[in-house]
Design a protein around this motif. Structure first.
Motif, PDB file in Angstrom:
ATOM      1  N   VAL A 293      32.692  37.285  51.536  1.00  0.00           N
ATOM      2  CA  VAL A 293      33.664  38.171  52.665  1.00  0.00           C
ATOM      3  C   VAL A 293      35.048  38.023  51.888  1.00  0.00           C
ATOM      4  CG1 VAL A 293      34.556  38.233  54.988  1.00  0.00           C
ATOM      5  CG2 VAL A 293      32.086  37.581  54.664  1.00  0.00           C
ATOM      6  N   ALA A 294      35.487  38.993  51.449  1.00  0.00           N
ATOM      7  CA  ALA A 294      36.654  39.380  50.721  1.00  0.00           C
ATOM      8  C   ALA A 294      37.841  39.817  51.594  1.00  0.00           C
ATOM      9  CB  ALA A 294      36.478  40.118  49.401  1.00  0.00           C
ATOM     10  N   ILE A 295      38.865  38.960  51.745  1.00  0.00           N
ATOM     11  CA  ILE A 295      39.646  39.346  52.899  1.00  0.00           C
ATOM     12  C   ILE A 295      41.448  39.524  52.146  1.00  0.00           C
ATOM     13  CG2 ILE A 295      41.048  38.633  54.976  1.00  0.00           C
ATOM     14  CD1 ILE A 295      38.022  39.145  55.130  1.00  0.00           C
ATOM     15  N   ALA A 296      42.238  40.377  52.338  1.00  0.00           N
ATOM     16  CA  ALA A 296      43.299  40.644  51.635  1.00  0.00           C
ATOM     17  C   ALA A 296      44.094  39.521  51.757  1.00  0.00           C
ATOM     18  CB  ALA A 296      44.188  42.044  52.582  1.00  0.00           C
ATOM     19  N   ASP A 297      44.640  39.315  50.669  1.00  0.00           N
ATOM     20  CA  ASP A 297      45.275  38.147  50.527  1.00  0.00           C
ATOM     21  C   ASP A 297      46.876  38.224  50.994  1.00  0.00           C
ATOM     22  OD1 ASP A 297      46.391  35.325  49.725  1.00  0.00           O
ATOM     23  OD2 ASP A 297      45.987  35.543  47.561  1.00  0.00           O
ATOM     24  N   VAL A 298      47.051  38.209  52.228  1.00  0.00           N
ATOM     25  CA  VAL A 298      48.427  38.517  52.636  1.00  0.00           C
ATOM     26  C   VAL A 298      49.221  37.301  52.455  1.00  0.00           C
ATOM     27  CG1 VAL A 298      49.767  39.066  54.943  1.00  0.00           C
ATOM     28  CG2 VAL A 298      47.575  40.131  54.390  1.00  0.00           C
ATOM     29  N   SER A 299      49.055  36.130  52.446  1.00  0.00           N
ATOM     30  CA  SER A 299      49.747  35.072  52.391  1.00  0.00           C
ATOM     31  C   SER A 299      50.191  35.124  50.952  1.00  0.00           C
ATOM     32  CB  SER A 299      48.785  33.745  52.582  1.00  0.00           C
ATOM     33  OG  SER A 299      47.908  33.526  51.466  1.00  0.00           O
ATOM     34  N   ALA A 335      49.427  49.132  54.364  1.00  0.00           N
ATOM     35  CA  ALA A 335      48.656  50.526  54.101  1.00  0.00           C
ATOM     36  C   ALA A 335      48.296  50.631  52.558  1.00  0.00           C
ATOM     37  CB  ALA A 335      49.067  51.868  54.811  1.00  0.00           C
ATOM     38  N   ASP A 336      48.908  49.884  51.786  1.00  0.00           N
ATOM     39  CA  ASP A 336      48.882  50.035  50.368  1.00  0.00           C
ATOM     40  C   ASP A 336      48.660  48.707  49.743  1.00  0.00           C
ATOM     41  OD1 ASP A 336      49.090  51.019  47.879  1.00  0.00           O
ATOM     42  OD2 ASP A 336      51.427  51.377  47.861  1.00  0.00           O
ATOM     43  N   VAL A 337      49.308  47.956  49.203  1.00  0.00           N
ATOM     44  CA  VAL A 337      49.286  46.861  48.350  1.00  0.00           C
ATOM     45  C   VAL A 337      48.403  45.701  48.776  1.00  0.00           C
ATOM     46  CG1 VAL A 337      50.357  44.916  46.931  1.00  0.00           C
ATOM     47  CG2 VAL A 337      51.551  47.120  47.244  1.00  0.00           C
ATOM     48  N   CYS A 338      48.220  45.560  50.189  1.00  0.00           N
ATOM     49  CA  CYS A 338      47.243  44.504  50.747  1.00  0.00           C
ATOM     50  C   CYS A 338      45.980  45.199  51.181  1.00  0.00           C
ATOM     51  CB  CYS A 338      47.934  43.985  51.935  1.00  0.00           C
ATOM     52  SG  CYS A 338      49.338  42.798  51.533  1.00  0.00           S
ATOM     53  N   GLY A 343      38.491  51.180  44.013  1.00  0.00           N
ATOM     54  CA  GLY A 343      39.038  51.465  42.524  1.00  0.00           C
ATOM     55  C   GLY A 343      40.296  50.803  42.363  1.00  0.00           C
ATOM     56  N   GLU A 344      41.053  50.173  43.203  1.00  0.00           N
ATOM     57  CA  GLU A 344      42.259  49.274  42.873  1.00  0.00           C
ATOM     58  C   GLU A 344      42.091  47.653  42.804  1.00  0.00           C
ATOM     59  OE1 GLU A 344      44.947  51.026  42.468  1.00  0.00           O
ATOM     60  OE2 GLU A 344      44.484  53.056  43.019  1.00  0.00           O
ATOM     61  N   ASP A 345      42.823  47.006  41.803  1.00  0.00           N
ATOM     62  CA  ASP A 345      42.861  45.797  41.741  1.00  0.00           C
ATOM     63  C   ASP A 345      43.681  45.176  42.758  1.00  0.00           C
ATOM     64  OD1 ASP A 345      41.130  45.919  39.425  1.00  0.00           O
ATOM     65  OD2 ASP A 345      42.848  45.172  38.020  1.00  0.00           O
ATOM     66  N   ARG A 346      42.880  44.516  43.675  1.00  0.00           N
ATOM     67  CA  ARG A 346      43.586  43.772  44.822  1.00  0.00           C
ATOM     68  C   ARG A 346      43.475  42.292  44.977  1.00  0.00           C
ATOM     69  NH1 ARG A 346      46.161  47.687  44.988  1.00  0.00           N
ATOM     70  NH2 ARG A 346      46.326  49.340  46.485  1.00  0.00           N
ATOM     71  N   ALA A 347      44.474  41.726  45.456  1.00  0.00           N
ATOM     72  CA  ALA A 347      44.499  40.275  45.677  1.00  0.00           C
ATOM     73  C   ALA A 347      43.645  39.775  47.028  1.00  0.00           C
ATOM     74  CB  ALA A 347      45.954  39.611  45.669  1.00  0.00           C
ATOM     75  N   ALA A 348      42.698  38.898  46.800  1.00  0.00           N
ATOM     76  CA  ALA A 348      41.947  38.596  47.785  1.00  0.00           C
ATOM     77  C   ALA A 348      41.748  37.146  48.344  1.00  0.00           C
ATOM     78  CB  ALA A 348      40.644  39.231  47.831  1.00  0.00           C
ATOM     79  N   LEU A 349      41.705  36.629  49.358  1.00  0.00           N
ATOM     80  CA  LEU A 349      41.257  35.189  49.683  1.00  0.00           C
ATOM     81  C   LEU A 349      39.662  35.338  50.092  1.00  0.00           C
ATOM     82  CD1 LEU A 349      42.212  32.452  49.754  1.00  0.00           C
ATOM     83  CD2 LEU A 349      42.790  32.808  52.252  1.00  0.00           C
ATOM     84  N   GLY A 363      26.572  26.330  53.327  1.00  0.00           N
ATOM     85  CA  GLY A 363      27.745  25.723  52.696  1.00  0.00           C
ATOM     86  C   GLY A 363      28.646  26.998  52.595  1.00  0.00           C
ATOM     87  N   TRP A 364      29.975  26.476  52.241  1.00  0.00           N
ATOM     88  CA  TRP A 364      31.009  27.446  51.976  1.00  0.00           C
ATOM     89  C   TRP A 364      32.123  26.922  50.981  1.00  0.00           C
ATOM     90  CZ3 TRP A 364      29.850  25.618  56.625  1.00  0.00           C
ATOM     91  CH2 TRP A 364      30.482  24.517  57.364  1.00  0.00           C
ATOM     92  N   ARG A 365      32.886  27.898  50.287  1.00  0.00           N
ATOM     93  CA  ARG A 365      34.066  27.484  49.676  1.00  0.00           C
ATOM     94  C   ARG A 365      34.873  28.573  49.727  1.00  0.00           C
ATOM     95  NH1 ARG A 365      34.727  29.660  44.218  1.00  0.00           N
ATOM     96  NH2 ARG A 365      32.985  30.581  43.445  1.00  0.00           N
ATOM     97  N   PHE A 366      36.084  28.509  49.477  1.00  0.00           N
ATOM     98  CA  PHE A 366      37.186  29.488  49.369  1.00  0.00           C
ATOM     99  C   PHE A 366      38.050  29.405  48.227  1.00  0.00           C
ATOM    100  CE2 PHE A 366      36.437  28.457  53.899  1.00  0.00           C
ATOM    101  CZ  PHE A 366      36.466  29.641  54.521  1.00  0.00           C
ATOM    102  N   SER A 367      38.538  30.829  47.678  1.00  0.00           N
ATOM    103  CA  SER A 367      39.210  31.023  46.328  1.00  0.00           C
ATOM    104  C   SER A 367      39.986  32.327  46.424  1.00  0.00           C
ATOM    105  CB  SER A 367      38.246  31.174  45.184  1.00  0.00           C
ATOM    106  OG  SER A 367      37.403  32.297  45.455  1.00  0.00           O
ATOM    107  N   ARG A 368      41.374  32.101  45.675  1.00  0.00           N
ATOM    108  CA  ARG A 368      42.028  33.332  45.459  1.00  0.00           C
ATOM    109  C   ARG A 368      41.065  34.277  44.423  1.00  0.00           C
ATOM    110  NH1 ARG A 368      48.044  31.565  46.732  1.00  0.00           N
ATOM    111  NH2 ARG A 368      48.538  32.864  48.665  1.00  0.00           N
ATOM    112  N   ALA A 369      41.097  35.510  44.691  1.00  0.00           N
ATOM    113  CA  ALA A 369      40.486  36.220  43.634  1.00  0.00           C
ATOM    114  C   ALA A 369      41.086  37.682  43.553  1.00  0.00           C
ATOM    115  CB  ALA A 369      38.738  36.292  44.084  1.00  0.00           C
TER     116      ALA A 369
END
Length: 749
Positions: A293-299, A335-338, A343-349, A363-369
């Motif tokens: 589950v990839a979530i926008a890395d707003v932080s 609406a854009d960067v996050c 087709g766009e490279d995006r920062a995700a948590l 099990g679970w783990r979290f990473s910045r990707a």
């Protein structure tokens, strides 16, 4: 408080303007004309002259008046004034600004002494006494005011040569005479200030807001009514433009090769989340799954204490209307960067999940990707593709992305069924607009398996986030939902009794208790009403750093992780995860960790504000849609009964309208409190909650969202109203809608 005593009469005539200014500055209490006259020992004649002098000083810009007709130095802060809370910092410090400010100087910020920690939140209003403290001011709250207590939002109309203001509130049943309309004209939506005293209250227009019936205006009524901030500060916009340009960094996990997809509503304005699943090759998890589950890395973009962060916390969440979104973050981010665009490279948590064959989280783990979303797919298209509709989605995506997602979801759905969360299938209304903002249709939103799939993946990630932070002994902003209170269960029991349904209070109440209840009800006409009553019996969910579990979802630990673009709570959880897993910059600050309780209280209140705004706006759109059907006979359903009449909704459309008891004819009607029904004394004609009948639409007010119905003679449930009065007690007699004498069966109470 001490007020300077009368001065010796050493002045001949009136005091000078400077002496008046000095007195106002050193007075411990609000200084009005009476206090000034007393302080200088003025005679009756001199008091008349003082009034003219004070007017001259006001005209010259030396003084200004505050509520209660007290004076203060122009550009200064009144001794007593109405403040709106504009910020609550990490350490719980509350800041407010005068609600009305006419000076050329910038609007000041006053530190508010919040006696009950966390009692005041952003948007609250208080009447406060102010005092200077160093280079600033401190405010001491005297009285908490209702939001909009002194301001009225409404539409101007002309009648009898006068202007009147009709409020937008459904409950506001009177119009106000307008004492000053400014540049506003009949038909304008305006914000007005109440003046005078009961019973002669008038209003003065303070702001003209435009045409309330213009396309895309209904949402702005809610925005102005509830004080939802629309504009971002210049500092926030500048900062957003800068952070949007920052590189993603090289220390991110590279997941761009995976066919991760985002499945959202067709009209989604932003894309927080995307998902991927595949069979697990771990021999320790036979038949299981791996999911992402990839979530926008707003932080990464919104750091604690930044200008963007302060604006985001003040908003608490994005507010979604049929015609617009009022975002929590500036558009360049939301609406854009996050936003996870294909087709766009995006920062995700990213939440990496290991799911067992039966759907349990193993099990679970979290990473910045860094991710590159393969496609943004609408719910309807994803469902059509899984159902075999050709070309709904590209065939390769169906095979490598959608089919594995559905296979893994079946395991999650099995676990959900075993957990037995609360299942209330209440339809959501969807307002469809054309490109010009005109209403095309209002209809229930279809509920698909595609919706349930995304919901279950998000729930799994939210559970993992809460448990991961607990395991790291890090702060958690929980999403708490407590079990129903006993008094609400008693009310539900009484309500169900009117349908002959028993509900035992002695049992342990679980979500499954209500599911079994609905199974017993079956597919009867009144099933939606029972579901609505079960919903009303539930407590309201809220955010807090203490864990009370989530009753509705039947979960012991739950946090919101999946929507940081639109919910501040999720951003807090992201920051906590960044800190707990040492993922780089943007971690939760010490100040935020210490203020979690205050933050939770504030964002919970802001969430309720957003829900009210969205609900009210839908009601206005429904009323506007139905305004073209005034006079028509419509299929309706009774949703609530009171002593003054009953409320009904239009089948398949919604809206909430009143049939007043005075319109039920000349027969006496008893209000049965237990049965929540109106019962005719002579014929037994009964109007009860859940009954279907035909009603004539008499009025539809798009500005307030209110509807009014009238009976169609001889119409009722199955062609006529029910003739069998339900059993009950506590019965009030009504004739023509006016309460008469009270009759109680049995013991008086």
């Amino acid at each position: 408080m001490r007020m300077p005593g009368p001065m010796k009469k050493r002045f001949s005539g009136l005091p000078s303007p400077k002496q008046i200014l000095d007195f106002i500055a050193r007075s411990d209490v609000p200084a009005g004309k009476r206090e000034i006259a007393r302080a200088f020992g003025l005679s009756a004649q001199e008091k008349i002259a003082l009034k003219s002098l004070l007017k001259d000083m006001a005209d010259e810009g030396l003084i200004d008046s505050a509520p209660g007709r007290a004076f203060h130095k122009m550009g200064g802060v009144p001794k007593v004034t109405v403040l709106r809370i504009v910020d609550v910092t990490d350490d719980g410090t509350v800041w407010g600004s005068p609600e009305s400010w006419h000076a050329d100087a910038p609007v000041p910020r006053l530190r508010v002494r919040d006696r009950g920690k966390g009692a005041l939140g952003v948007g609250d209003r208080v009447l406060a006494r102010t005092e200077e403290a160093g280079s600033g001011h401190i405010a001491h709250p005297m009285k908490r005011l209702a939001r909009g207590e002194e301001l009225v939002l409404g539409v101007l109309r002309a009648e009898g040569g006068k202007l009147w203001l009709a409020g937008v509130e459904k409950k506001e049943r009177r119009d106000f005479a307008v004492s000053d309309a400014g540049d506003a004209a009949p038909g304008d939506l305006v914000l007005a200030e109440k003046t005078g005293r009961p019973p002669r209250i008038t209003v003065r227009v303070t702001e003209r807001l435009g045409d309330p019936f213009a396309p895309r205006s209904f949402s702005m009524i809610a925005v102005h009514k509830l004080g939802i901030p629309v504009e971002f500060s210049a500092d926030t916009l500048d900062e957003a433009a800068q952070v949007a340009r920052q590189p993603l960094g090289d220390d991110r996990e590279d997941l761009r090769a995976l066919p991760i997809v985002a499945i959202d509503p067709e009209d989604a304005r932003d894309h927080d989340d995307a998902v991927w699943a595949a069979p697990d090759d771990d021999p320790g998890n036979p038949g299981g799954w791996r999911a992402i589950v990839a979530i926008a890395d707003v932080s990464f973009y919104v750091r604690p204490g930044s200008a963007i962060d302060k604006d985001a916390r003040a908003r608490g969440n994005s507010v979604y209307f049929p015609d617009r979104v009022v975002p929590m973050l500036p558009e360049i981010l939301s609406a854009d960067v996050c936003s996870l665009k294909a087709g766009e490279d995006r920062a995700a948590l990213v939440c990496h999940l290991q799911i067992g064959k039966a759907g349990a989280l193993k099990g679970w783990r979290f990473s910045r990707a860094v991710v590159r979303i393969r496609a943004n797919i609408a719910y309807e298209a994803a469902q059509a593709a899984i159902d075999g509709v050709p070309d709904a989605v590209a065939p390769e995506l169906v095979e490598e992305a959608l089919k594995p997602l559905w296979a893994c979801w079946r395991a999650l759905a099995t676990a959900r069924a075993r957990r037995a969360p609360l299942e209330l299938d209440l339809p959501e209304r969807r307002v469809m607009l054309d490109e010009k903002g005109r209403i095309l249709s209002v209809a229930p939103r279809e509920r698909l398996d595609a919706h349930r799939l995304i919901e279950d993946y998000m729930i799994a990630a939210n559970v993992a986030a809460a448990k991961a932070l607990e395991g790291k002994k890090a702060p958690v902003m929980y999403r708490d939902h407590e079990p129903p209170a006993r008094e609400k269960l008693v009310a539900l029991k009484e309500y169900l009794k009117t349908f002959g349904i028993e509900f035992a209070l002695g049992q342990v109440i679980r979500p499954a208790t209500f599911n079994h209840l609905l199974d017993r009800v079956g597919e009867v006409d009144y099933r939606p009403q029972v579901m609505e009553q079960v919903l009303r019996s539930q407590t309201q969910a809220y955010y807090a750093p203490t864990n009370s579990g989530h009753f509705g979802l039947a979960l012991g630990s739950y946090a919101h992780f999946t929507s940081p673009i639109r919910r501040y709570a999720d951003l807090i959880v992201h920051r906590a995860l960044v800190g707990a897993y040492r993922l780089g910059p943007g971690a939760l600050s010490e100040g935020e960790a210490a203020a979690m309780a205050q933050i939770g209280t504030s964002i919970s209140m802001l969430e309720r504000r957003a829900m009210e705004a969205e609900r009210d706006t839908i009601d206005r759109y429904v009323a506007a849609f139905l305004s073209e059907k005034v006079g028509d006979v419509l299929d309706a359903r009774i949703t609530g009964v009171q002593s003054f009449g009953f409320f009904a909704t239009v089948e398949g459309v919604g809206g909430d309208g009143l049939v007043a008891a005075r319109d039920l004819g000349r027969e006496y009607f008893r209000y049965d409190e237990a049965a929540r029904a109106l019962v005719g004394d002579e014929t037994g004609t009964t109007y009860s909650s859940g009954m279907r009948l035909k009603l004539r639409l008499a009025e539809a007010n798009p500005v307030s969202g209110a509807l009014r119905f009238e009976l169609v003679d001889g119409e009722g449930s199955g062609g006529r109203a029910s003739r069998t009065p339900p059993p009950g007690r506590g019965k009030r007699i009504i004739r023509r809608g006016r309460p008469a004498n009270i009759r109680h069966q049995g013991r008086a109470r």
